[in-house]
Write an enzyme that holds these catalytic residues in place. Structure first.
Site, PDB file in Angstrom:
ATOM      1  N   GLY A 181       0.798  -1.226   0.000  1.00 22.13           N
ATOM      2  CA  GLY A 181       0.000   0.000   0.000  1.00 22.13           C
ATOM      3  C   GLY A 181       0.829   1.273   0.000  1.00 22.13           C
ATOM      4  CB  SER A 182       2.553   3.043  -1.793  1.00 23.60           C
ATOM      5  OG  SER A 182       2.158   2.384  -2.993  1.00 23.60           O
TER       6      SER A 182
END
Length: 237
Positions: A202-203
């Site tokens: 996740g980013s």
């Protein structure tokens, strides 16, 4: 060789090309994870076929997560395309990262949040040259928070387009992301839509464009990295 053999060879080649078009290649940054999971799958399967199925599914998920699909990038000048797949979380005025030396004047920032289900490679928003590439250590807050742009670990690029526009594109680590890969450095040429990096899990990716650009997306809109046009840049005249 019989008359049937060339036909069979042609059919096989067609099947291979069709498979390649359906199953995207894997980014090199993900191969160690996939190979490690594959080795674990083979080891676990010797002990338990049922458990081996679970690890095989996990291996397949890793291969899917690190996919790098081909994209068709618009080639018209004066635009900035999405640097990543995801969902537009913010469109605001903001000062670009200080480490890039772009000054204190606000630019327009389009933030794209990547969930674990999105393609996680990053692509150049325009054709031009990397003026500066800087990695900065930081926190690992949830990437969908606005403050993540300033406090989270990040890798920032200053890209000067062939038309002379200064853009900034920033890879930002998220809550579970712990590794940012950037494959370009100062002075490198980049082509719009070409892959230049990867964030594991996740980013978020921020794109800064000149303040008088025309942003074409809204918060909540989905983007396709290398294809979706995020902004029309100011005319050279």
């Amino acid at each position: 060789m019989t008359a049937h053999q060339p036909k069979k060879a042609g059919a096989l080649q067609h099947a291979v090309e069709l498979t390649k078009s359906i199953i995207p290649p894997v980014h090199p940054g993900g191969r160690p994870f996939i190979l490690g999971a594959l080795g674990a799958t083979l080891a676990v399967r010797r002990l338990s076929k049922r458990a081996g199925v679970g690890t095989a599914v996990f291996t397949a998920w890793l291969a899917w997560f690190f996919r790098e699909p081909k994209r068709v990038t618009p080639r018209r000048p004066g635009i900035a395309v999405a640097p990543a797949d995801g969902t537009v979380s913010h469109v605001v005025e903001a000062v670009p990262p200080a480490e890039l030396g772009l000054g204190d004047e606000p630019m327009l920032r389009v933030s794209v949040f990547l969930s674990v289900f999105d393609v996680h490679v990053q692509r150049s928003p325009a054709t031009g040259q990397v003026v500066r590439a800087v990695h900065k250590a930081g926190k690992f807050l949830s990437a969908d928070l606005d403050e993540a742009s300033e406090v989270n670990e990040r890798n920032s690029l200053h890209v000067r387009t062939d038309e002379g526009h200064d853009l900034a594109v920033v890879q930002i680590a998220g809550l579970v992301a712990r590794r940012i890969i950037c494959q370009v450095s100062d002075g490198d040429k980049v082509l719009a839509g070409s892959t230049y990096g990867l964030i594991r899990f996740g980013s978020r990716v921020d794109l800064y464009v000149p303040a008088d650009s025309r942003v074409l997306v809204e918060p909540g809109q989905r983007t396709i990295g290398g294809e979706t046009v995020l902004a029309e840049l100011p005319s050279a005249g």
